[in-house]
Design an enzyme around this catalytic site. Structure first.
Site, PDB file in Angstrom:
ATOM      1  N   HIS A 109       0.800  -1.232   0.000  1.00 31.68           N
ATOM      2  CA  HIS A 109       0.000   0.000   0.000  1.00 31.68           C
ATOM      3  C   HIS A 109       0.834   1.286   0.000  1.00 31.68           C
ATOM      4  O   HIS A 109       0.520   2.240   0.713  1.00 31.68           O
ATOM      5  CB  HIS A 109      -0.946   0.010   1.190  1.00 31.68           C
ATOM      6  CG  HIS A 109      -2.040  -1.019   1.128  1.00 31.68           C
ATOM      7  ND1 HIS A 109      -2.543  -1.512  -0.048  1.00 31.68           N
ATOM      8  CD2 HIS A 109      -2.737  -1.620   2.125  1.00 31.68           C
ATOM      9  CE1 HIS A 109      -3.511  -2.394   0.219  1.00 31.68           C
ATOM     10  NE2 HIS A 109      -3.643  -2.489   1.520  1.00 31.68           N
ATOM     11  N   HIS A 178      -9.709   1.949   0.577  1.00 33.37           N
ATOM     12  CA  HIS A 178      -9.618   0.787   1.468  1.00 33.37           C
ATOM     13  C   HIS A 178     -10.689   0.828   2.566  1.00 33.37           C
ATOM     14  O   HIS A 178     -10.390   0.535   3.733  1.00 33.37           O
ATOM     15  CB  HIS A 178      -8.209   0.734   2.079  1.00 33.37           C
ATOM     16  CG  HIS A 178      -7.758  -0.631   2.490  1.00 33.37           C
ATOM     17  ND1 HIS A 178      -8.514  -1.459   3.289  1.00 33.37           N
ATOM     18  CD2 HIS A 178      -6.622  -1.329   2.208  1.00 33.37           C
ATOM     19  CE1 HIS A 178      -7.859  -2.587   3.498  1.00 33.37           C
ATOM     20  NE2 HIS A 178      -6.711  -2.542   2.845  1.00 33.37           N
ATOM     21  N   GLU A 309     -11.735  -3.935  -2.739  1.00 32.61           N
ATOM     22  CA  GLU A 309     -10.815  -2.918  -3.239  1.00 32.61           C
ATOM     23  C   GLU A 309     -10.589  -3.112  -4.739  1.00 32.61           C
ATOM     24  O   GLU A 309      -9.918  -4.060  -5.150  1.00 32.61           O
ATOM     25  CB  GLU A 309      -9.484  -3.008  -2.495  1.00 32.61           C
ATOM     26  CG  GLU A 309      -9.600  -2.916  -0.980  1.00 32.61           C
ATOM     27  CD  GLU A 309      -8.420  -3.576  -0.286  1.00 32.61           C
ATOM     28  OE1 GLU A 309      -7.287  -3.067  -0.428  1.00 32.61           O
ATOM     29  OE2 GLU A 309      -8.614  -4.616   0.378  1.00 32.61           O
TER      30      GLU A 309
END
Length: 344
Positions: A109, A178, A309
């Site tokens: 991420h 997210h 996601e």
């Protein structure tokens, strides 16, 4: 008719530059969403049940301190690259780049300080808000000055999230939101009574560090076949699954298409996910452990929420047969995801 309101939410700690964090409240007759200029975070998302009663269906915190502390990316926009890059390494034009390792042996991420942990500049739109930031060349090890715009717009029952980016050097990019959802309302114990379907004929098996093995496996005859709705709790039991944290491979194409649907029979709430992206990571909150104090002093145990996601496939920058993960100078990255809320 959507109304948009902006208000102060808090100040960043002095060691983070002390900038002011704003909250933007988007409201239609059926959805109310609150979004921060820090991390483009969705902090609140209220939708109606079949009796017309509003509940907040996303996990998060009441204060800025919750979001500036360590947490599992509640409501954030993650980037430059969502999901995992194996060993935090990739090569572009013969040059190898090393990223920060923050998830076992991998980079997750965006690294140590990804897009979820920075302040964005904001512009109010008639039915939403547009955030902008420049990610400088070399930030978190990524090449190129990257200009990024994230736009949230609310129309009736539909929340659209649009991601655009331009770069000065070739760079991998994959942006997603997210948010952790529980259609029973945040703070509810689990999501076992939710019915889910995902429009995908294949998924990506992963190794023990959650990196795709490279195989694109058919869902047919496996616990990953979610093409028809399944009740989550019963399905996990039936297939002896600890939960999902996998990329489902969507039908390729640039157009908007329906890719997932979640239904919560007790409240009647439904959520549809439409996107232009090539993949969707279905995650069932396997790493939640009840240790965080969330909104209204709620605790969030394992499987108390799910994430859907929309993004490129994990580690695509290192897998030539996966969808292209690179953005070149002169091109534009442009993807949209739509969340549609209804009752049944």
């Amino acid at each position: 008719m959507t109304t948009v309101r902006r208000e102060a939410f808090g100040r960043m700690p002095p060691e983070e530059g002390g900038g002011e964090v704003e909250k933007f409240v988007l409201q239609s007759d059926s959805v109310r969403v609150e979004i921060l200029s820090f991390g483009c975070i969705i902090t609140t998302l209220e939708t109606k049940d079949r009796d017309g009663k509003f509940s907040d269906i996303v996990l998060g915190f009441d204060t800025l301190e919750g979001y500036t502390g360590k947490h599992p990316f509640f409501g954030t926009v993650v980037g430059r690259v969502a999901n995992r890059i194996a060993n935090g390494k990739f090569s572009v034009d013969g040059k190898e780049y090393q990223l920060f390792i923050n998830n076992g042996p991998n980079s997750l991420h965006g690294g140590a300080k990804g897009f979820d942990k920075v302040l964005w500049s904001a512009e109010v739109l008639p039915n939403g808000v547009r955030f902008f930031r420049l990610s400088p060349d070399g930030e978190e090890g990524y090449p190129g000055d990257l200009k990024v715009w994230v736009t949230y717009t609310l129309s009736g029952r539909e929340l659209a999230i649009n991601y655009q980016a331009q770069t000065s050097k070739t760079t991998p990019i994959s942006l997603t939101n997210h948010s952790y959802f529980n259609l029973a309302g945040q703070g509810s114990r689990d999501v076992y009574d939710h019915e889910i379907s995902i429009e995908a004929d294949s998924y990506l098996p992963v190794d023990d560090t959650q990196i795709p093995t490279g195989e694109v496996a058919a869902v047919q005859g496996t616990g990953f076949d979610l093409r028809q709705p399944v009740e989550l709790g019963k399905h996990l039991q039936k297939f002896h699954l600890n939960g999902f944290d996998h990329n489902f491979c969507l039908h390729q194409g640039q157009d908007r298409r329906l890719v997932a649907r979640v239904f919560h029979p007790p409240t009647g709430r439904t959520m549809e996910v439409h996107t232009t992206q090539p993949g969707i990571q279905f995650y069932t909150g396997n790493f939640l452990d009840g240790s965080l104090k969330g909104k209204g002093a709620a605790t969030y145990p394992k499987h108390s929420a799910f994430c859907l996601e929309t993004q490129n496939w994990p580690d695509a920058v290192n897998k030539p047969h996966f969808p292209n993960a690179l953005l070149h100078p002169g091109e534009e990255y442009n993807h949209t995801t739509w969340l549609v809320f209804n009752t049944a």
